[in-house]
Design a protein around this motif. Structure first.
Motif, PDB file in Angstrom:
ATOM      1  N   ARG A   1     -25.535  -8.797  -5.222  1.00 45.53           N
ATOM      2  CA  ARG A   1     -26.009  -7.702  -6.084  1.00 45.53           C
ATOM      3  C   ARG A   1     -25.995  -8.043  -7.569  1.00 45.53           C
ATOM      4  O   ARG A   1     -26.960  -7.764  -8.298  1.00 45.53           O
ATOM      5  N   ASP A   2     -24.917  -8.650  -8.044  1.00 42.81           N
ATOM      6  CA  ASP A   2     -24.790  -8.910  -9.481  1.00 42.81           C
ATOM      7  C   ASP A   2     -25.183 -10.334  -9.876  1.00 42.81           C
ATOM      8  O   ASP A   2     -24.990 -10.740 -11.030  1.00 42.81           O
TER       9      ASP A   2
ATOM     10  N   LYS B   1     -27.877 -13.425 -10.666  1.00 44.54           N
ATOM     11  CA  LYS B   1     -29.213 -13.549 -11.240  1.00 44.54           C
ATOM     12  C   LYS B   1     -30.226 -13.762 -10.120  1.00 44.54           C
ATOM     13  O   LYS B   1     -29.981 -14.528  -9.198  1.00 44.54           O
TER      14      LYS B   1
ATOM     15  N   MET C   1     -33.176 -10.643 -14.183  1.00 41.74           N
ATOM     16  CA  MET C   1     -32.973  -9.415 -13.424  1.00 41.74           C
ATOM     17  C   MET C   1     -32.087  -9.776 -12.237  1.00 41.74           C
ATOM     18  O   MET C   1     -32.295 -10.807 -11.597  1.00 41.74           O
ATOM     19  N   THR C   2     -31.090  -8.959 -11.951  1.00 42.66           N
ATOM     20  CA  THR C   2     -30.187  -9.250 -10.845  1.00 42.66           C
ATOM     21  C   THR C   2     -30.810  -8.833  -9.518  1.00 42.66           C
ATOM     22  O   THR C   2     -31.819  -8.110  -9.475  1.00 42.66           O
TER      23      THR C   2
ATOM     24  N   GLU D   1     -30.801  -5.057  -9.384  1.00 39.80           N
ATOM     25  CA  GLU D   1     -31.866  -4.449 -10.179  1.00 39.80           C
ATOM     26  C   GLU D   1     -33.219  -4.596  -9.500  1.00 39.80           C
ATOM     27  O   GLU D   1     -34.044  -3.673  -9.515  1.00 39.80           O
TER      28      GLU D   1
ATOM     29  N   THR E   1     -33.469  -2.036  -6.756  1.00 44.03           N
ATOM     30  CA  THR E   1     -33.801  -0.705  -7.265  1.00 44.03           C
ATOM     31  C   THR E   1     -35.292  -0.589  -7.566  1.00 44.03           C
ATOM     32  O   THR E   1     -35.944   0.396  -7.198  1.00 44.03           O
ATOM     33  N   ALA E   2     -35.848  -1.608  -8.223  1.00 40.18           N
ATOM     34  CA  ALA E   2     -37.278  -1.600  -8.542  1.00 40.18           C
ATOM     35  C   ALA E   2     -38.117  -1.601  -7.268  1.00 40.18           C
ATOM     36  O   ALA E   2     -39.170  -0.940  -7.193  1.00 40.18           O
TER      37      ALA E   2
ATOM     38  N   ARG F   1     -39.256   6.735  -9.042  1.00 38.97           N
ATOM     39  CA  ARG F   1     -37.871   7.095  -9.385  1.00 38.97           C
ATOM     40  C   ARG F   1     -37.637   8.598  -9.244  1.00 38.97           C
ATOM     41  O   ARG F   1     -36.552   9.044  -8.875  1.00 38.97           O
TER      42      ARG F   1
END
Length: 390
Positions: free
Chosen positions: A93-94, A96, A114-115, A118, A121-122, A244
């Motif tokens: 998750r965290d 790169k 962006m991880t 992230e 989520t996108a 979102r």
């Protein structure tokens, strides 16, 4: 087949080894274990079976001579590219994941990342946004731009919500794009400002398209389309915002569901579409992991066209291993500059580019002078010997 019989057959098969030369693509990475295995046994083996017609032999990888590989040995629960990315988001998750070079005052600078979390989520926002606009499960989604983070995010969204991704060659003219869009009944197309005009030029001839999403576009600069076209056009950032605000649960595919339709460039007639399932992609990459291992500490540079299946498979591999993926600027002439900035540990390529790099290096060495040429050759030979004896 019991284990004793399998071992007897394996010994028999190993007596008919054939070293194959893969002239289409390769991976440049030092892997002593896999390398020693290949040198000792060859890359493929001849099976005892014969085809029904002709005098052809049946071959299989020497790393799995007795059975076909369909799942990752360490994670057999991964049956789709969606499963693969869900695990990556949970595990890395965290870490790169997607990197691009940022511009400061018109100058290209360092990579911004962006991880995995992230990107996850996108991915959800993009998929939810497509559903918000009425794009239904099983619809084909076109991707009409070169490699960049949004390409993979949209592809992950397609996997999560059971859409089918259809790459469109950015280098092709409107005729080929029009043919592919109509042939696959594409309903939504993601493009960039550079490819938007090409798409709009044939919009009246692609009646299945209902939505156009412009990546990198500015809201007040997006052209308006007559309502009679039945096509809505909006920016990628607007789609993210809509998704979102209207989040939807995943609609996961099954291994046998279609993941992508990968078209040829159409150099010999009209483009031909290869229909590939999630199971196809997972099996291909799972087989490759038997001889090549990547790690979260690795960095991969993405510049080979994502419209080609080789780069698509490489991206399934990077997700499985939690690798960071840095994108080139979109210009092959600037690739060496991107390599210097990114310093990747994994560089996948094709023979044509390897030959070009080799020719450039050897030419520079020859013209550098006697001492420098001797020092280079000494260092090169020492490194080569060290890799062969590791």
């Amino acid at each position: 087949m019991d284990s004793t019989a399998a071992q007897r057959r394996l010994k028999a098969i190993h007596g008919h080894l054939l070293c194959a030369d893969d002239s289409s693509s390769s991976q440049l990475r030092h892997n002593p274990t896999a390398g020693e295995y290949a040198l000792e046994q060859g890359y493929s083996v001849v099976l005892p079976e014969k085809l029904d017609t002709g005098k052809w032999n049946v071959y299989r990888s020497s790393r799995s001579p007795l059975k076909l590989v369909s799942r990752f040995p360490d994670h057999p629960e991964i049956g789709t590219t969606h499963d693969n990315f869900v695990r990556a988001v949970d595990t890395f998750r965290d870490y790169k994941y997607l990197g691009t070079r940022v511009r400061v005052d018109g100058t290209v600078g360092e990579y911004k990342w962006m991880t995995y979390g992230e990107a996850g989520t996108a991915r959800t926002e993009v998929g939810s946004g497509l559903i918000y606009h009425g794009i239904s499960k099983g619809s084909c989604i076109g991707l009409y731009f070169v490699n960049r983070p949004e390409w993979l995010i949209v592809d992950h969204a397609c996997s999560a919500y059971s859409f089918i991704s259809v790459p469109l060659y950015d280098t092709l003219g409107p005729d080929a794009v029009k043919y592919i869009v109509n042939h696959a009944s594409v309903q939504a197309v993601f493009c960039v400002p550079q490819t938007l005009n090409s798409l709009l030029s044939c919009l009246s001839e692609v009646p299945t398209v209902r939505l156009i999403v412009v990546i990198g576009g500015i809201d007040d600069q997006i052209p308006s389309l007559p309502i009679t076209t039945g096509v809505q056009i909006l920016t990628y950032s607007k789609l993210l915002s809509q998704g979102r605000s209207n989040l939807q649960p995943f609609s996961p595919p099954k291994p046998d569901d279609v993941a992508t339709i990968c078209y040829t460039s159409g150099t010999t007639g009209t483009p031909k579409g290869a229909v590939l399932s999630h199971g196809n992609l997972i099996a291909s990459v799972a087989g490759a992991t038997l001889g090549t291992k990547f790690y979260p500490s690795d960095v991969y540079i993405s510049y080979l066209p994502l419209a080609h299946i080789y780069e698509r498979a490489n991206q399934v591999m990077t997700v499985y291993s939690g690798v960071a993926v840095g994108f080139y600027q979109g210009d092959n002439m600037k690739l060496m500059d991107d390599l210097a900035a990114l310093r990747p540990t994994v560089f996948c390529s094709v023979p044509r580019l390897y030959n070009r790099i080799y020719a450039g290096i050897t030419s520079a060495v020859r013209t550098s002078g006697g001492l420098r040429e001797r020092l280079f050759n000494a260092a090169y030979n020492a490194k080569k010997q060290a890799m062969l004896s590791a």
